[in-house]
Each structure stands twice: as structure tokens, then as C-alpha cells.
Design a protein around this motif. Structure first.
Motif, PDB file in Angstrom:
ATOM      1  N   MET A   1      40.754 -19.279 -26.209  1.00  0.00           N
ATOM      2  CA  MET A   1      40.412 -20.461 -25.404  1.00  0.00           C
ATOM      3  C   MET A   1      40.341 -21.705 -26.290  1.00  0.00           C
ATOM      4  SD  MET A   1      37.532 -21.081 -22.604  1.00  0.00           S
ATOM      5  CE  MET A   1      36.316 -22.131 -23.327  1.00  0.00           C
ATOM      6  N   THR A   2      40.845 -22.799 -25.797  1.00  0.00           N
ATOM      7  CA  THR A   2      40.944 -24.025 -26.578  1.00  0.00           C
ATOM      8  C   THR A   2      39.767 -24.939 -26.257  1.00  0.00           C
ATOM      9  OG1 THR A   2      43.299 -23.786 -26.229  1.00  0.00           O
ATOM     10  CG2 THR A   2      42.580 -25.841 -27.206  1.00  0.00           C
ATOM     11  N   ASP A   3      38.936 -25.194 -27.267  1.00  0.00           N
ATOM     12  CA  ASP A   3      37.781 -26.058 -27.035  1.00  0.00           C
ATOM     13  C   ASP A   3      38.108 -27.535 -27.221  1.00  0.00           C
ATOM     14  OD1 ASP A   3      35.869 -24.161 -26.311  1.00  0.00           O
ATOM     15  OD2 ASP A   3      35.689 -23.535 -28.404  1.00  0.00           O
ATOM     16  N   THR A   4      38.957 -27.804 -28.222  1.00  0.00           N
ATOM     17  CA  THR A   4      39.338 -29.204 -28.406  1.00  0.00           C
ATOM     18  C   THR A   4      40.799 -29.357 -28.012  1.00  0.00           C
ATOM     19  OG1 THR A   4      39.605 -28.604 -30.702  1.00  0.00           O
ATOM     20  CG2 THR A   4      37.723 -30.002 -30.170  1.00  0.00           C
ATOM     21  N   LEU A   5      41.075 -30.352 -27.244  1.00  0.00           N
ATOM     22  CA  LEU A   5      42.432 -30.564 -26.767  1.00  0.00           C
ATOM     23  C   LEU A   5      43.074 -31.673 -27.584  1.00  0.00           C
ATOM     24  CD1 LEU A   5      41.833 -30.306 -22.938  1.00  0.00           C
ATOM     25  CD2 LEU A   5      42.710 -28.577 -24.505  1.00  0.00           C
ATOM     26  N   ASP A   6      44.370 -31.490 -27.820  1.00  0.00           N
ATOM     27  CA  ASP A   6      45.136 -32.454 -28.615  1.00  0.00           C
ATOM     28  C   ASP A   6      45.633 -33.564 -27.677  1.00  0.00           C
ATOM     29  OD1 ASP A   6      46.888 -33.789 -30.248  1.00  0.00           O
ATOM     30  OD2 ASP A   6      48.000 -32.010 -30.882  1.00  0.00           O
ATOM     31  N   TRP A   7      44.733 -34.514 -27.419  1.00  0.00           N
ATOM     32  CA  TRP A   7      45.065 -35.546 -26.417  1.00  0.00           C
ATOM     33  C   TRP A   7      46.256 -36.413 -26.796  1.00  0.00           C
ATOM     34  CZ3 TRP A   7      44.031 -34.878 -21.649  1.00  0.00           C
ATOM     35  CH2 TRP A   7      42.910 -34.128 -21.281  1.00  0.00           C
ATOM     36  N   PRO A   8      46.436 -36.767 -28.075  1.00  0.00           N
ATOM     37  CA  PRO A   8      47.664 -37.527 -28.386  1.00  0.00           C
ATOM     38  C   PRO A   8      48.933 -36.761 -28.016  1.00  0.00           C
ATOM     39  CG  PRO A   8      46.073 -37.734 -30.183  1.00  0.00           C
ATOM     40  CD  PRO A   8      45.520 -36.706 -29.229  1.00  0.00           C
ATOM     41  N   ARG A   9      48.958 -35.450 -28.274  1.00  0.00           N
ATOM     42  CA  ARG A   9      50.136 -34.655 -27.904  1.00  0.00           C
ATOM     43  C   ARG A   9      50.289 -34.595 -26.375  1.00  0.00           C
ATOM     44  NH1 ARG A   9      51.602 -29.719 -25.907  1.00  0.00           N
ATOM     45  NH2 ARG A   9      49.420 -29.242 -25.528  1.00  0.00           N
ATOM     46  N   ILE A  10      49.160 -34.397 -25.683  1.00  0.00           N
ATOM     47  CA  ILE A  10      49.216 -34.323 -24.214  1.00  0.00           C
ATOM     48  C   ILE A  10      49.746 -35.655 -23.661  1.00  0.00           C
ATOM     49  CG2 ILE A  10      47.798 -34.109 -22.134  1.00  0.00           C
ATOM     50  CD1 ILE A  10      45.937 -32.239 -23.850  1.00  0.00           C
ATOM     51  N   ALA A  11      49.245 -36.748 -24.228  1.00  0.00           N
ATOM     52  CA  ALA A  11      49.709 -38.069 -23.764  1.00  0.00           C
ATOM     53  C   ALA A  11      51.205 -38.233 -24.021  1.00  0.00           C
ATOM     54  CB  ALA A  11      48.926 -39.175 -24.465  1.00  0.00           C
ATOM     55  N   LEU A  78      38.501 -32.767 -18.633  1.00  0.00           N
ATOM     56  CA  LEU A  78      39.913 -33.122 -18.448  1.00  0.00           C
ATOM     57  C   LEU A  78      40.034 -34.567 -17.977  1.00  0.00           C
ATOM     58  CD1 LEU A  78      41.383 -29.900 -16.751  1.00  0.00           C
ATOM     59  CD2 LEU A  78      41.778 -30.692 -19.103  1.00  0.00           C
ATOM     60  N   TYR A  79      39.181 -34.939 -17.033  1.00  0.00           N
ATOM     61  CA  TYR A  79      39.256 -36.312 -16.521  1.00  0.00           C
ATOM     62  C   TYR A  79      39.076 -37.333 -17.635  1.00  0.00           C
ATOM     63  CZ  TYR A  79      38.646 -40.560 -13.975  1.00  0.00           C
ATOM     64  OH  TYR A  79      38.821 -41.853 -13.542  1.00  0.00           O
ATOM     65  N   ALA A  80      38.080 -37.100 -18.504  1.00  0.00           N
ATOM     66  CA  ALA A  80      37.795 -38.080 -19.572  1.00  0.00           C
ATOM     67  C   ALA A  80      39.007 -38.251 -20.485  1.00  0.00           C
ATOM     68  CB  ALA A  80      36.573 -37.641 -20.371  1.00  0.00           C
ATOM     69  N   GLY A  81      39.737 -37.177 -20.738  1.00  0.00           N
ATOM     70  CA  GLY A  81      40.944 -37.289 -21.561  1.00  0.00           C
ATOM     71  C   GLY A  81      42.110 -37.907 -20.813  1.00  0.00           C
ATOM     72  N   LEU A  82      42.159 -37.672 -19.509  1.00  0.00           N
ATOM     73  CA  LEU A  82      43.307 -38.150 -18.721  1.00  0.00           C
ATOM     74  C   LEU A  82      43.159 -39.598 -18.264  1.00  0.00           C
ATOM     75  CD1 LEU A  82      43.998 -34.960 -16.558  1.00  0.00           C
ATOM     76  CD2 LEU A  82      45.358 -35.826 -18.497  1.00  0.00           C
TER      77      LEU A  82
END
Ligand SMILES: O=C(O)CCC(=O)C(=O)O
Ligand SMILES: [Fe+2]
Length: 228
Positions: A1-11, A78-82
Motif C-alpha cells: 500500500m502506498t502511503d505517500t503519493l508522487d503528486w508531481p508524477r500524477i500531475a 486524494l482531493y487535497a492532491g488533486l
């Protein structure tokens, strides 16, 4: 399970193609625990038999509030990152922006008459499918949503998650998104901005699921705006 998400990659992925695979966000144990809730009708506000509405074949249920764990935290995270990504898109498409937190979006939804929860679980068996659609539940639309595969992909055949995009004056393009158990695909609800020679233009997106040939496939849909 992934606790930290790679938001720059997702973006980057969302900006380049309108979708991104993320996670796994849920452990297999949590995936199966959520699947088991499907048979507890008191957890849900409504059950939809897709064939009756022309949505496809199979069924889904919208959770009632309070949402089960770990949905409240997962949705907020998820919302905070999106939200920053959604605000980048809103600026490019000349649409109104979105607040930083899901609590604020939920308050805006309520003020706009959208107060019913939209998180849902879907269940497909052999022959079932989900026609291409957009999850719009009122005028207030947060432009990104997530679908999490709760089944192990070894438990079914077919049942691919499909995204189709429609550029102005072009034929449609399909994307098939492979998911592992607990992984999410994050994707554009309705449209995404694409840079053209004369500025950004809107590409329409729809999503659905190809026919399940065998086995059982269950998913969790997380939509951030509530329903009218
Ligand atoms: O079952 C799926 O993968 C897609 C579900 C869906 O349409 C959604 O989550 O909005
Ligand atoms: Fe959907």
C-alpha cells in the motif's frame, strides 16, 4: 500500500493524457473488507440495476453517510492532491476554481443543492459491462475522479477500464487502463485541457468498462462532488 503519493508524477500524467494510475491505495484485506460491505444494504442510499437505466449490465450502490473507513480519509487525501491540478485545468479552461479541502467542496455542494454522497461500489459478473458515461450529478463538478479495483485482476477476464476521448473535429481515441488490486485510475470526469497552436482547447472524456467475460469484478468509485 502506498502511503505517500508522487503528486508531481500524477500531475504530469493527468496533464499529458487525462488519466493516471495511482497506488495501490488499499491493501488486499481492505479491498475484500469493502467488497463484503456490498451485501449490507443499510450501508447504501440506493442500488442501481444498470440494465434498467440503459447504463449497461451489472449493478452498483451509492454509499450512505457516514462513509465506511477508510473512505473519508482517502477521499480527503486524494482531493487535497488533486485540487491544485483541478485548479490548473480550471484556469486553462476559463472555469471557476475549487477550494483546497474536500470539506470546503462538500459545503459548496450542499449550498448548491448537491447533498447526497456519490461514492459507490460496482459489481459486475459474466456478461456485465458499463457503457461510456460521465459522472455529472449537478452543476457543481469537480473535474477529476478515481476508480479503485477491489478485485484481483486474476479473478475475472475482460472487464477492462476504458477511457474514450473526443477531440474537436477528430475521431474518438480509446485508452485501456490496466489495474492491479487496490490501484486507482484517476481521470477526467468530463473534459481536459489540451494545448493547441491557438491556446488550450477542451477534449471531452467518457469512461466505462468492457464486457466481463468470466468471474466477478468489483470497483470503488470516488467522485468528489455530491449529487443533487
Ligand atoms: O467499474 C469501473 O471500473 C468504473 C466505475 C465507474 O464508472 C466509476 O467509478 O465512475
Ligand atoms: Fe463512472
Amino acid at each position: 500500500m502506498t502511503d505517500t503519493l508522487d503528486w508531481p508524477r500524477i500531475a504530469d500524467h493527468l496533464n499529458a493524457q487525462g488519466w493516471a494510475v495511482v497506488g495501490p491505495l488499499l491493501t488486499p484485506a481492505t479491498c475484500y473488507a469493502l467488497q463484503a460491505l456490498y451485501d449490507q444494504p443499510e450501508r447504501f442510499r440506493s442500488r442501481i440495476l444498470m440494465q434498467r437505466h440503459g447504463f449497461g449490465q451489472g449493478e452498483y450502490q451509492y454509499f450512505d453517510n457516514p462513509l465506511p473507513d477508510p473512505l473519508p480519509r482517502l477521499r480527503a487525501r486524494l482531493y487535497a492532491g488533486l485540487a491544485p491540478i483541478a485548479n490548473g485545468w480550471a484556469a486553462r479552461l476559463e472555469r471557476p476554481g475549487f477550494p483546497d479541502s474536500l470539506d470546503e467542496l462538500t459545503a459548496q455542494c450542499r449550498a448548491a443543492g448537491q447533498a447526497r454522497p456519490t461514492s459507490l461500489m460496482l459489481r459486475y459478473g459474466p456478461g456485465d459491462y458499463n457503457r461510456l458515461h460521465q459522472d455529472l450529478y449537478g452543476d457543481l463538478v469537480f473535474p477529476l475522479q478515481a476508480a479503485i479495483l477491489l478485485s484481483d485482476p486474476g479473478e475475472f477476464e475482460g472487464g477492462e477500464f476504458v477511457l474514450v476521448e473526443q477531440k474537436p473535429r477528430s475521431q474518438s481515441q480509446a485508452h485501456v487502463v490496466p489495474l492491479k488490486q487496490g490501484e486507482a485510475v484517476i481521470f477526467a470526469v468530463r473534459e481536459r485541457p489540451v494545448a493547441g497552436t491557438r491556446g488550450d482547447y477542451r477534449v471531452q472524456m467518457r469512461h466505462g468498462v468492457s464486457t466481463v467475460r468470466s468471474g466477478k469484478r468489483m470497483t470503488l468509485g470516488l467522485i468528489f462532488h455530491d449529487a443533487a
